[in-house]
Design a protein around this motif. Structure first.
Motif, mmCIF file in Angstrom:
data_model
loop_
_atom_site.group_PDB
_atom_site.id
_atom_site.type_symbol
_atom_site.label_atom_id
_atom_site.label_comp_id
_atom_site.label_asym_id
_atom_site.label_seq_id
_atom_site.Cartn_x
_atom_site.Cartn_y
_atom_site.Cartn_z
ATOM 1 N N UNK A 70 -0.254 55.549 17.489
ATOM 2 C CA UNK A 70 -1.114 56.373 16.635
ATOM 3 C C UNK A 70 -2.142 57.187 17.412
ATOM 4 N N UNK A 71 -2.549 56.726 18.576
ATOM 5 C CA UNK A 71 -3.587 57.432 19.335
ATOM 6 C C UNK A 71 -3.026 58.392 20.387
ATOM 7 N N UNK A 72 -1.714 58.642 20.371
ATOM 8 C CA UNK A 72 -1.122 59.571 21.339
ATOM 9 C C UNK A 72 -1.575 60.988 21.014
ATOM 10 N N UNK A 73 -2.130 61.675 22.011
ATOM 11 C CA UNK A 73 -2.670 63.022 21.779
ATOM 12 C C UNK A 73 -1.578 64.064 21.599
ATOM 13 N N UNK A 74 -0.446 63.908 22.308
ATOM 14 C CA UNK A 74 0.674 64.841 22.183
ATOM 15 C C UNK A 74 1.901 64.078 21.677
ATOM 16 N N UNK A 75 2.135 64.100 20.357
ATOM 17 C CA UNK A 75 3.271 63.353 19.810
ATOM 18 C C UNK A 75 4.610 63.842 20.362
ATOM 19 N N UNK A 76 5.528 62.901 20.531
ATOM 20 C CA UNK A 76 6.868 63.182 21.025
ATOM 21 C C UNK A 76 7.830 62.978 19.854
ATOM 22 N N UNK A 77 8.844 63.816 19.753
ATOM 23 C CA UNK A 77 9.783 63.694 18.639
ATOM 24 C C UNK A 77 10.573 62.388 18.745
ATOM 25 N N UNK A 78 11.028 61.916 17.586
ATOM 26 C CA UNK A 78 11.736 60.642 17.506
ATOM 27 C C UNK A 78 13.043 60.860 16.749
ATOM 28 N N UNK A 79 14.143 60.374 17.309
ATOM 29 C CA UNK A 79 15.422 60.421 16.622
ATOM 30 C C UNK A 79 15.498 59.196 15.704
ATOM 31 N N UNK A 80 15.167 59.401 14.433
ATOM 32 C CA UNK A 80 15.050 58.271 13.510
ATOM 33 C C UNK A 80 16.382 57.594 13.228
ATOM 34 N N UNK A 81 17.479 58.315 13.374
ATOM 35 C CA UNK A 81 18.790 57.704 13.142
ATOM 36 C C UNK A 81 19.071 56.619 14.184
ATOM 37 N N UNK A 82 18.774 56.895 15.430
ATOM 38 C CA UNK A 82 18.938 55.873 16.474
ATOM 39 C C UNK A 82 17.924 54.748 16.311
ATOM 40 N N UNK A 83 16.722 55.075 15.877
ATOM 41 C CA UNK A 83 15.695 54.047 15.735
ATOM 42 C C UNK A 83 16.071 53.053 14.642
ATOM 43 N N UNK A 84 16.809 53.489 13.640
ATOM 44 C CA UNK A 84 17.279 52.570 12.595
ATOM 45 C C UNK A 84 18.201 51.518 13.183
ATOM 46 N N UNK A 85 18.950 51.859 14.216
ATOM 47 C CA UNK A 85 19.841 50.886 14.853
ATOM 48 C C UNK A 85 19.059 49.738 15.469
ATOM 49 N N UNK A 86 17.844 49.999 15.923
ATOM 50 C CA UNK A 86 17.003 48.942 16.486
ATOM 51 C C UNK A 86 16.724 47.876 15.433
ATOM 52 N N UNK A 87 16.516 48.311 14.199
ATOM 53 C CA UNK A 87 16.263 47.370 13.117
ATOM 54 C C UNK A 87 17.463 46.452 12.907
ATOM 55 N N UNK A 88 18.664 46.987 13.004
ATOM 56 C CA UNK A 88 19.865 46.164 12.847
ATOM 57 C C UNK A 88 19.929 45.085 13.921
ATOM 58 N N UNK A 89 19.574 45.450 15.140
ATOM 59 C CA UNK A 89 19.590 44.494 16.240
ATOM 60 C C UNK A 89 18.530 43.416 16.032
ATOM 61 N N UNK A 90 17.335 43.813 15.599
ATOM 62 C CA UNK A 90 16.263 42.848 15.339
ATOM 63 C C UNK A 90 16.669 41.866 14.244
ATOM 64 N N UNK A 91 17.301 42.372 13.189
ATOM 65 C CA UNK A 91 17.740 41.487 12.106
ATOM 66 C C UNK A 91 18.829 40.534 12.578
ATOM 67 N N UNK A 92 19.722 41.000 13.465
ATOM 68 C CA UNK A 92 20.764 40.129 14.010
ATOM 69 C C UNK A 92 20.143 38.968 14.779
ATOM 70 N N UNK A 93 19.187 39.272 15.653
ATOM 71 C CA UNK A 93 18.548 38.192 16.418
ATOM 72 C C UNK A 93 17.751 37.266 15.501
ATOM 73 N N UNK A 94 17.187 37.798 14.440
ATOM 74 C CA UNK A 94 16.506 36.947 13.464
ATOM 75 C C UNK A 94 17.468 35.967 12.813
ATOM 76 N N UNK A 95 18.671 36.440 12.482
ATOM 77 C CA UNK A 95 19.676 35.541 11.897
ATOM 78 C C UNK A 95 20.132 34.506 12.914
ATOM 79 N N UNK A 96 20.256 34.894 14.170
ATOM 80 C CA UNK A 96 20.691 33.945 15.196
ATOM 81 C C UNK A 96 19.634 32.866 15.436
#
Length: 98
Positions: free
Chosen positions: A41-67
């Motif tokens: 939130x405090x970054x002075x120059x925001x960098x663009x984010x590919x939200x489609x790839x970032x959604x994949x991170x959530x899938x991985x986090x949920x997998x490790x949560x199930x494990x």
């Protein structure tokens, strides 16, 4: 994070906001590694984010949560690496079949 990134030569880094630093981004740019990290939130120059790839991170986090629901994996009861990895394979197969 730079120690973890040292073994990575190509590919993509998908991480959460806590890994958003100029040093991490510079290292990845130098090695030609794609970066998918949301801005702090405090970054002075925001960098663009590919939200489609970032959604994949959530899938991985949920997998490790199930494990982690398997007590044997969460507490690492197995004494050898081979048996620990074998149970990871069994747990992942069970998760996939569900």
């Amino acid at each position: 994070a730079l120690v973890l990134l040292a073994g990575l030569d190509t590919g993509m880094v998908i991480a959460d906001t806590s890994y958003d630093s100029d040093a991490n981004r510079a290292y990845c740019a130098e090695k030609g590694i794609a970066v998918v990290i949301p801005n702090r939130p405090n970054r002075s120059e925001p960098v663009s984010l590919d939200e489609e790839y970032y959604r994949d991170r959530n899938k991985i986090e949920r997998f490790f949560g199930r494990m982690k629901q398997y007590r044997r994996l969460a507490t690492r009861y197995d004494k050898t690496v081979v048996s620990f990895l074998a149970f990871w394979h069994v747990a992942a197969a069970i998760d996939w079949l569900r």
